[in-house]
Each structure stands twice: as structure tokens, then as C-alpha cells.
Enzyme design. Structure first.
Site, PDB file in Angstrom:
ATOM      1  N   LYS A   1      62.442 -48.359  34.545  1.00  0.00           N
ATOM      2  CA  LYS A   1      61.422 -49.347  34.229  1.00  0.00           C
ATOM      3  C   LYS A   1      60.564 -49.554  35.468  1.00  0.00           C
ATOM      4  O   LYS A   1      60.979 -49.234  36.594  1.00  0.00           O
ATOM      5  CB  LYS A   1      62.038 -50.679  33.786  1.00  0.00           C
ATOM      6  CG  LYS A   1      62.841 -51.392  34.853  1.00  0.00           C
ATOM      7  CD  LYS A   1      63.278 -52.779  34.412  1.00  0.00           C
ATOM      8  CE  LYS A   1      62.098 -53.717  34.278  1.00  0.00           C
ATOM      9  NZ  LYS A   1      62.506 -55.106  33.987  1.00  0.00           N
TER      10      LYS A   1
ATOM     11  N   PRO B   1      56.410 -52.028  41.875  1.00  0.00           N
ATOM     12  CA  PRO B   1      56.134 -50.722  41.255  1.00  0.00           C
ATOM     13  C   PRO B   1      56.489 -49.550  42.171  1.00  0.00           C
ATOM     14  O   PRO B   1      56.525 -49.683  43.398  1.00  0.00           O
ATOM     15  CB  PRO B   1      54.618 -50.777  40.998  1.00  0.00           C
ATOM     16  CG  PRO B   1      54.284 -52.239  40.945  1.00  0.00           C
ATOM     17  CD  PRO B   1      55.216 -52.886  41.926  1.00  0.00           C
ATOM     18  N   ASN B   2      56.767 -48.412  41.549  1.00  0.00           N
ATOM     19  CA  ASN B   2      57.039 -47.149  42.253  1.00  0.00           C
ATOM     20  C   ASN B   2      58.259 -47.223  43.163  1.00  0.00           C
ATOM     21  O   ASN B   2      58.376 -46.471  44.128  1.00  0.00           O
ATOM     22  CB  ASN B   2      55.804 -46.714  43.060  1.00  0.00           C
ATOM     23  CG  ASN B   2      54.579 -46.542  42.197  1.00  0.00           C
ATOM     24  OD1 ASN B   2      54.661 -45.946  41.124  1.00  0.00           O
ATOM     25  ND2 ASN B   2      53.454 -47.087  42.627  1.00  0.00           N
ATOM     26  N   ARG B   3      59.150 -48.129  42.854  1.00  0.00           N
ATOM     27  CA  ARG B   3      60.392 -48.313  43.626  1.00  0.00           C
ATOM     28  C   ARG B   3      60.136 -48.752  45.070  1.00  0.00           C
ATOM     29  O   ARG B   3      61.013 -48.658  45.915  1.00  0.00           O
ATOM     30  CB  ARG B   3      61.258 -47.037  43.624  1.00  0.00           C
ATOM     31  CG  ARG B   3      61.772 -46.647  42.234  1.00  0.00           C
ATOM     32  CD  ARG B   3      62.642 -47.756  41.644  1.00  0.00           C
ATOM     33  NE  ARG B   3      63.284 -47.374  40.401  1.00  0.00           N
ATOM     34  CZ  ARG B   3      62.804 -47.647  39.192  1.00  0.00           C
ATOM     35  NH1 ARG B   3      61.637 -48.272  39.084  1.00  0.00           N
ATOM     36  NH2 ARG B   3      63.450 -47.306  38.117  1.00  0.00           N
ATOM     37  N   LEU B   4      58.925 -49.210  45.356  1.00  0.00           N
ATOM     38  CA  LEU B   4      58.618 -49.714  46.697  1.00  0.00           C
ATOM     39  C   LEU B   4      58.845 -51.230  46.704  1.00  0.00           C
ATOM     40  O   LEU B   4      57.920 -52.027  46.849  1.00  0.00           O
ATOM     41  CB  LEU B   4      57.191 -49.343  47.094  1.00  0.00           C
ATOM     42  CG  LEU B   4      56.930 -47.845  47.234  1.00  0.00           C
ATOM     43  CD1 LEU B   4      55.472 -47.578  47.598  1.00  0.00           C
ATOM     44  CD2 LEU B   4      57.855 -47.229  48.282  1.00  0.00           C
TER      45      LEU B   4
END
Length: 214
Positions: free
Chosen positions: A9, A190-193
Site C-alpha cells: 500500500k 509514499p515510496n517507502r520513504l
């Protein structure tokens, strides 16, 4: 083997930036706790995982309920003779963690646990419903028992024994206060950051604040 690699997600509900945080982690905990509570969708916002190092040398985690927090730390209650209680009394280095997926947040707290005062434990025990008080007496927590019927029968006997009587806190049951030495706040991005802000207590008892790479 079931492949879960497609369970993904995007975390986009909030952010955690240095220009919007307090100097004290307890204040940020308070803010997040009430934001999650007010957001709704969480049955027990005070549910937390308590991790300890057991007498067998293995770490063990279990979910308990936070009952109080202030500038001193975080309080929960348990049977001191339980597996959890014995582990803490042997090694007071514990970890508390909260996971609130409804707002894509985690808090991880490293701290030193100590027994609360007799007065604090008594006051909380007195506030509990009679059924919960008797449950604390009935259960030799973490010990092997022969059946569910054994437990129910023991409770019925105690209900009869204490009918119309004051139920006092047993000495083996009470609170632990976890005094934090490190608190990490994790906000999904977002973007696992993800945002990770860590508070560490330094030798002067001030909080050092760092951002960690996700």
C-alpha cells in the site's frame, strides 16, 4: 508457501517534520495518541506491545493496555509472578510499541521498567470492577492449568467467598512504570520513504532529536 510479496500500500495520510515537533517526546506522544483516538476506527488506542527478554534468554512480545502516561513514563499493570513480570524484574530493559495503521503510525519506546508504588497500584486496583479484581486473584498468570473448567470453578468459589466483602489487591499484582530513554516516531510516507524521528535521552537528561533514514 504462501507468497505475500504483492501485499503493498502507499502511505499518504500524514507527515512528520522537524519544524512541527515538540522538544519532549511525551508531548508528541500525547498529540498522536489523541489524534488517533479522535480519528476513530481503533477499538483500543491504548493497546501496546510490551517486549521483554525472558528468563530463557529469548525476547517475547505481547499486547497489553497502557493505563497511564505522564512526564515520568508509561504505566501498565500485570501479575508480578507472571512470565512477563519475572522477566522485567530480572531485566528491566523493555520495549513498548504502538501501531496505529488507521493513521499509518508507529511509536517505539525503549525504557527501564520499575514497580509503581503501593499507593499507585492500590488506587488502580480499587478502580477496577469486582470481576476484574477477582480475575487477578484467580489467575496464577502464565502457570499451566488443567482446563478452562478449573478456572471457572475457581472464580465461582471466590465470588462466593468475597460476596459483600472488600476485595484487596494481592501483593503479587501491580503496576510497572516504564521510564523512556529512547522514543521513535514513525510516520508512513509514499515510496517507502517514511519519516522516522528519534528522541534519545542524553547524559544531561535532555532529549536529543535525530531523523533516521527509512
Amino acid at each position: 508457501m504462501e507468497d505475500l510479496s504483492n501485499y503493498r500500500k502507499s502511505y499518504e495520510k500524514s507527515q512528520l517534520l522537524e519544524n512541527a515537533i515538540p522538544e519532549d517526546p511525551i508531548n508528541l506522544f500525547h498529540k498522536w495518541f489523541h489524534e488517533v483516538k479522535d480519528f476513530g476506527g481503533v477499538d483500543e488506542v491504548n493497546a501496546m506491545t510490551v517486549s521483554t527478554i525472558g528468563l530463557d534468554g529469548f525476547p517475547k512480545a505481547r499486547v497489553v493496555l497502557l493505563k497511564k502516561y505522564n512526564e515520568d513514563g508509561f504505566i501498565f499493570y500485570t501479575n508480578y509472578d507472571s512470565e512477563k513480570g519475572k522477566a522485567i524484574l530480572k531485566n528491566p530493559n523493555v520495549c513498548l510499541s504502538f501501531f496505529w495503521p488507521v493513521m499509518e503510525r508507529q511509536i517505539i519506546i525503549k525504557g527501564l521498567a520499575e514497580k509503581t508504588s503501593t499507593a499507585v497500584s492500590d488506587n488502580y486496583f480499587d478502580s477496577r470492577p469486582d470481576g476484574s479484581k477477582l480475575g487477578a486473584i484467580v489467575s496464577a498468570q502464565s502457570e499451566i492449568i488443567p482446563s478452562r473448567e478449573f478456572l471457572d470453578s475457581k472464580l465461582k468459589k471466590l465470588e462466593a467467598e468475597y460476596m459483600g466483602k472488600e476485595i484487596l489487591r494481592p501483593d503479587y499484582w501491580g503496576g510497572f512504570l516504564v521510564k523512556p530513554v529512547e522514543v521513535e516516531f514513525w510516520q508512513g510516507r509514499p515510496n517507502r520513504l517514511h519519516d522516522r524521528i528519534r528522541y534519545q535521552l542524553d547524559s544531561t537528561f535532555n532529549w536529543k532529536i535525530d531523523r533516521l533514514s527509512p
